[in-house]
Design a protein around this motif. Sequence first.
Motif, short mmCIF file in Angstrom:
data_model
loop_
_atom_site.label_atom_id
_atom_site.label_comp_id
_atom_site.label_asym_id
_atom_site.label_seq_id
_atom_site.Cartn_x
_atom_site.Cartn_y
_atom_site.Cartn_z
N TYR A 112 -38.91 -10.68 -22.86
CA TYR A 112 -37.59 -11.26 -23.14
C TYR A 112 -36.48 -10.21 -23.16
CZ TYR A 112 -40.96 -14.72 -24.62
OH TYR A 112 -42.04 -15.57 -24.65
N SER A 113 -36.81 -8.95 -22.87
CA SER A 113 -35.81 -7.89 -22.92
C SER A 113 -34.65 -8.08 -21.93
CB SER A 113 -36.47 -6.53 -22.67
OG SER A 113 -37.10 -6.49 -21.40
N PRO A 114 -34.83 -8.76 -20.77
CA PRO A 114 -33.68 -8.97 -19.88
C PRO A 114 -32.52 -9.71 -20.54
CG PRO A 114 -35.71 -9.44 -18.70
CD PRO A 114 -36.08 -9.24 -20.14
N LEU A 115 -32.80 -10.48 -21.58
CA LEU A 115 -31.72 -11.21 -22.26
C LEU A 115 -30.72 -10.28 -22.93
CD1 LEU A 115 -33.82 -14.09 -23.89
CD2 LEU A 115 -32.37 -14.22 -21.86
N LEU A 116 -31.14 -9.05 -23.20
CA LEU A 116 -30.24 -8.09 -23.85
C LEU A 116 -29.16 -7.61 -22.89
CD1 LEU A 116 -32.90 -5.99 -25.81
CD2 LEU A 116 -31.38 -7.77 -26.70
N ARG A 117 -29.32 -7.88 -21.61
CA ARG A 117 -28.30 -7.46 -20.63
C ARG A 117 -27.14 -8.44 -20.53
NH1 ARG A 117 -33.01 -5.94 -17.39
NH2 ARG A 117 -32.79 -7.80 -16.11
N TYR A 118 -27.29 -9.62 -21.11
CA TYR A 118 -26.25 -10.65 -21.03
C TYR A 118 -25.30 -10.52 -22.22
CZ TYR A 118 -29.08 -12.79 -17.37
OH TYR A 118 -29.78 -13.02 -16.20
N ARG A 119 -24.01 -10.65 -21.96
CA ARG A 119 -23.01 -10.49 -23.02
C ARG A 119 -22.86 -11.73 -23.89
NH1 ARG A 119 -17.97 -7.23 -20.12
NH2 ARG A 119 -19.18 -5.35 -19.54
N TYR A 127 -33.08 -14.07 -27.62
CA TYR A 127 -33.94 -12.88 -27.68
C TYR A 127 -34.50 -12.70 -29.09
CZ TYR A 127 -35.50 -8.07 -27.80
OH TYR A 127 -36.27 -6.95 -27.99
N GLY A 128 -33.63 -12.82 -30.10
CA GLY A 128 -34.08 -12.64 -31.48
C GLY A 128 -35.09 -13.70 -31.88
N LEU A 129 -34.81 -14.95 -31.54
CA LEU A 129 -35.71 -16.05 -31.89
C LEU A 129 -37.06 -15.90 -31.21
CD1 LEU A 129 -36.19 -18.97 -33.06
CD2 LEU A 129 -35.33 -19.81 -30.87
N MET A 130 -37.05 -15.67 -29.89
CA MET A 130 -38.30 -15.65 -29.14
C MET A 130 -39.14 -14.41 -29.43
SD MET A 130 -36.71 -17.14 -25.56
CE MET A 130 -38.25 -17.45 -24.71
N THR A 131 -38.48 -13.34 -29.83
CA THR A 131 -39.20 -12.11 -30.17
C THR A 131 -39.74 -12.15 -31.59
OG1 THR A 131 -37.80 -10.84 -28.64
CG2 THR A 131 -39.04 -9.60 -30.28
N CYS A 132 -38.87 -12.48 -32.54
CA CYS A 132 -39.28 -12.45 -33.94
C CYS A 132 -40.33 -13.52 -34.27
CB CYS A 132 -38.07 -12.62 -34.85
SG CYS A 132 -36.91 -11.23 -34.78
N ARG A 133 -40.25 -14.67 -33.59
CA ARG A 133 -41.20 -15.74 -33.88
C ARG A 133 -42.35 -15.80 -32.86
NH1 ARG A 133 -38.10 -20.88 -36.62
NH2 ARG A 133 -36.83 -19.67 -38.08
#
Length: 231
Positions: A112-119, A127-133
Amino acid sequence: MNEVMRQEKKYAINLADGSYLRARLGGVMIQDAHNGTSGYAIRSLYFDTLDDQDFKEKIDGLELRRKVRLRIYSPDADSAKLEIKQKQGPYQKKRSLQITREDALLLCQGNYSPLLRYRDPFAAECYGLMTCRCYRPKAIVEYRRQAYIAKENQIRLTLDSQIAATESCYDLFSPRLPLSPVLEPYHMVLEVKYNGFLLSYLRDLLNEVERSELSVSKYCLARSVCLSLSS
């Protein structure tokens, strides 16, 4: 990010009533530009937690719940929509973000790291939801849809058929998925979406066909059938 908030109801109907509704709806509503003669394809990859929390909350009928999915309309698509649908009382809130095909392929692999490239802040939220959970790809659902629109109250009626799914492949863009039907071949799903209230002439038209309200989503139908096949 795009956001839509409206009420949604789902019904199971037979193919004969679906054909009747197509003929009648085409005369009183605007046809979706992509309808054509046999509708258009929709394919969605659903994500869920390791212990299938979203699936269980839907089955249990919790008032506040969500679905996370990637959606495309063709395996040749150069982009995908990342969507979160949240149930809030009688309303469904859907938020979506367009991402590239390359980034969507990485999400299909659980990266899910590609989501960090979007503003867009929605990308960071996903990203936070899918990573943390610990969300993981769980099932792909595919079907054909014919949609009809009335501008009043954001009304949208859809007829979905040929609903099939797989849990053995998460390549959303694959031209050949190992799909299995999740609904009896002589049935289809009618979805009624509106904001505020449904106009009376459409309510009267829908009352002309036999329908039973569905308490589960296509995702839950797919998971239930696939889980039963694997047991």
